[in-house]
Motif scaffolding. Structure first.
Motif, PDB file in Angstrom:
ATOM      1  N   GLU B   3      73.265  80.271  13.496  1.00 36.74           N
ATOM      2  CA  GLU B   3      73.804  80.933  14.690  1.00 36.74           C
ATOM      3  C   GLU B   3      74.597  82.179  14.339  1.00 36.74           C
ATOM      4  N   VAL B   4      75.319  82.132  13.234  1.00 38.55           N
ATOM      5  CA  VAL B   4      76.117  83.276  12.782  1.00 38.55           C
ATOM      6  C   VAL B   4      75.842  83.469  11.295  1.00 38.55           C
ATOM      7  N   CYS B  23      77.784  91.113  10.278  1.00 39.58           N
ATOM      8  CA  CYS B  23      77.552  89.755  10.757  1.00 39.58           C
ATOM      9  C   CYS B  23      76.552  89.841  11.907  1.00 39.58           C
ATOM     10  N   TYR B  25      74.543  87.475  15.036  1.00 33.73           N
ATOM     11  CA  TYR B  25      74.607  86.207  15.761  1.00 33.73           C
ATOM     12  C   TYR B  25      73.333  86.045  16.579  1.00 33.73           C
ATOM     13  N   SER B  30      76.466  84.919  23.920  1.00 29.13           N
ATOM     14  CA  SER B  30      77.803  84.750  23.345  1.00 29.13           C
ATOM     15  C   SER B  30      78.783  85.684  24.026  1.00 29.13           C
ATOM     16  N   GLN B  69      73.048  92.463  18.502  1.00 31.33           N
ATOM     17  CA  GLN B  69      73.714  91.193  18.192  1.00 31.33           C
ATOM     18  C   GLN B  69      74.326  91.250  16.804  1.00 31.33           C
ATOM     19  N   VAL B  90      82.099  83.445  16.566  1.00 30.64           N
ATOM     20  CA  VAL B  90      81.508  83.741  17.861  1.00 30.64           C
ATOM     21  C   VAL B  90      81.805  82.597  18.827  1.00 30.64           C
TER      22      VAL B  90
END
Lengths: 111, 110
Positions: B3-4, B23, B25, B30, B69, B90
């Motif tokens: 997810e991250v 990073c 996501y 989110s 994202q 997140v």
């Protein structure tokens, strides 16, 4: 001093034993959380509670149990069903579920 | 796919250098984004929230690109005391719990 207090700092578990980790906060936060962190990894959510007398499973709830009888307290029990309990356990709290503030953590090891 | 996701590093930089962490996501819904700092064997502490318009706090700048994202953290004029692991975090929808990246380790050298 306002904050989140976790105890004990270090804990050792024997085979087949249940152990309980304490988490207390005096920040008047509604939501509380338990995470587990393994070396070199991020935090994984075990259980969380948005309100007293209610809690939900996170991503890795198996082998753990919690209670939320008081707003200030959210103890975590690591049961004998958790076969790999050695980790750093972190408790957090928040007001809106956004920014979370953490306790200093409990390091659990297996004897 | 996680997810991250973060580059685990380590990033070894000299004092005074500028360093950037990225990073990504996976959940486009989110809602909120944060950078936390974690020192060795300590609890994570909030470094800064991340807003769409970008935000700055002293030597630290955070940016969010919702279309891609993608979240970034820029540290200018690195200090020895900046050495730590930086966690990208997140807040998803629904359960109101945070999802943490595995962290990027920064080592600032004299």
């Amino acid at each position: 001093d306002g904050g989140i207090t976790q105890s004990p700092k270090y804990l050792f578990r024997k085979e087949g034993q249940n152990v309980t980790l304490s988490c207390e906060q005096n920040l008047n936060h509604d939501a509380m959380y338990w995470y587990r962190q393994d070396p070199g990894q991020g935090l994984r959510l075990i259980y969380y509670s948005q309100i007293v007398n209610d809690f939900q499973k996170g991503d890795i709830a198996e082998g753990y149990s919690v209670s939320r009888e008081k707003k200030e307290s959210f103890p975590l029990t690591v049961t004998s069903a958790q076969k790999n309990p050695t980790a750093f356990y972190l408790c957090a709290s928040s007001t809106t579920g956004d920014i979370q503030y953490f306790g200093a953590g409990t390091r659990l090891s297996v004897l | 796919r996680k997810e991250v996701e973060q580059d685990p590093g380590p990033f070894n930089v000299p004092e005074g250098a500028t360093v950037a962490f990225n990073c990504t996501y996976s959940n486009s819904a989110s809602q909120s984004f944060f950078w936390y700092r974690q020192d060795c064997r300590k609890e994570p502490k909030l470094l800064m929230s991340v807003y769409s318009s970008g935000n700055e706090d002293g030597r630290f700048t955070a940016q969010l690109n919702r279309a891609s994202q993608y979240i970034s953290l820029l540290i200018r004029d690195s200090k020895l005391s900046d050495s730590a692991t930086y966690l990208c975090v997140v807040l998803g929808t629904g359960r109101r719990a945070l999802t943490f990246g595995s962290g990027t380790r920064l080592q600032v050298q004299p």
